[in-house]
Motif scaffolding. Sequence first.
Motif, PDB file in Angstrom:
ATOM      1  N   ARG A 196       3.428   4.209  -4.501  1.00  0.00           N
ATOM      2  CA  ARG A 196       2.570   5.177  -5.192  1.00  0.00           C
ATOM      3  C   ARG A 196       3.360   5.863  -6.299  1.00  0.00           C
ATOM      4  NH1 ARG A 196       0.509   9.451  -1.557  1.00  0.00           N
ATOM      5  NH2 ARG A 196       2.507   9.254  -0.485  1.00  0.00           N
TER       6      ARG A 196
ATOM      7  N   LYS B 206       0.818  -1.227   0.000  1.00  0.00           N
ATOM      8  CA  LYS B 206       0.000   0.000   0.000  1.00  0.00           C
ATOM      9  C   LYS B 206       0.845   1.267   0.000  1.00  0.00           C
ATOM     10  CE  LYS B 206      -3.923  -2.187   2.312  1.00  0.00           C
ATOM     11  NZ  LYS B 206      -4.819  -2.175   3.496  1.00  0.00           N
ATOM     12  N   GLN B 207       2.151   1.108   0.147  1.00  0.00           N
ATOM     13  CA  GLN B 207       3.017   2.288   0.205  1.00  0.00           C
ATOM     14  C   GLN B 207       3.683   2.607  -1.131  1.00  0.00           C
ATOM     15  OE1 GLN B 207       2.918   4.211   2.735  1.00  0.00           O
ATOM     16  NE2 GLN B 207       1.621   2.790   3.880  1.00  0.00           N
TER      17      GLN B 207
ATOM     18  N   GLY C  78      -0.880  -3.138   9.464  1.00  0.00           N
ATOM     19  CA  GLY C  78       0.083  -3.240   8.370  1.00  0.00           C
ATOM     20  C   GLY C  78       1.160  -4.287   8.549  1.00  0.00           C
TER      21      GLY C  78
END
Length: 226
Positions: free
Chosen positions: A122, A119-120, A151
């Motif tokens: 980007r 999710k980190q 997480g």
Amino acid sequence: MIKKRQIILPVLAVLLLSACGGGPQLKPLSPKAALIQALVAKDNAAITQHKSILNNKRKTLNVVQLYQLAIEEKPYRLVSNSKLLLKNIHHYSLQQQIILKQMLLWAYAHPIYRQETGKQVRILQRAELLVAPSDINFNKCQSENLTDIKGCSALRQLVNHIISTHEMNETLNTMAGNDPCINLTQENIAGDAANLCLASRKGDLKINLLSVPNFLSDQWEQAIDS
């Protein structure tokens, strides 16, 4: 005129070399030595050819077969195939456990890394591609009460009796340092990193985040003789 002796000597030398096979003959390797050589060289075809000598050594054969998955760079299959072994690792010899620990660290680090960084990642499209800052802190994931820490991968608990949190986090940090999609700064990163990240995410470029562990011939010999 050339003397007969001048002709005979070179002929004798050639005959002697032919009789000796042109030089010293190398002894063929024993099956065990051939297997050890293949393991050190990470030659999977040769390992498969020679590992039959371990048919009566189930635990040693398990170690070798798991290492073959590492050589093939299949960490997820190695994780899947090692679940029963994890519960019985104390039955393996010390040298086998040392090899297994490094293999399991390599294998489990891959899904743990993916779960804790996914999710980190980007990628921003502006005038040019940018990799946004990644909010990653592996040290927050301790071996106790992981369910209370957002997480953190539950897989950590499966190996925390073998691999310390410190060892796992060091390995994950190494992977992050090799990953063009992870930005540990406070600024957007452009240039090659962004292009490499996009290529890796599209499957056009394979990034080696963590190398398969290497073991010396002495280590394999001790593991096989255990």
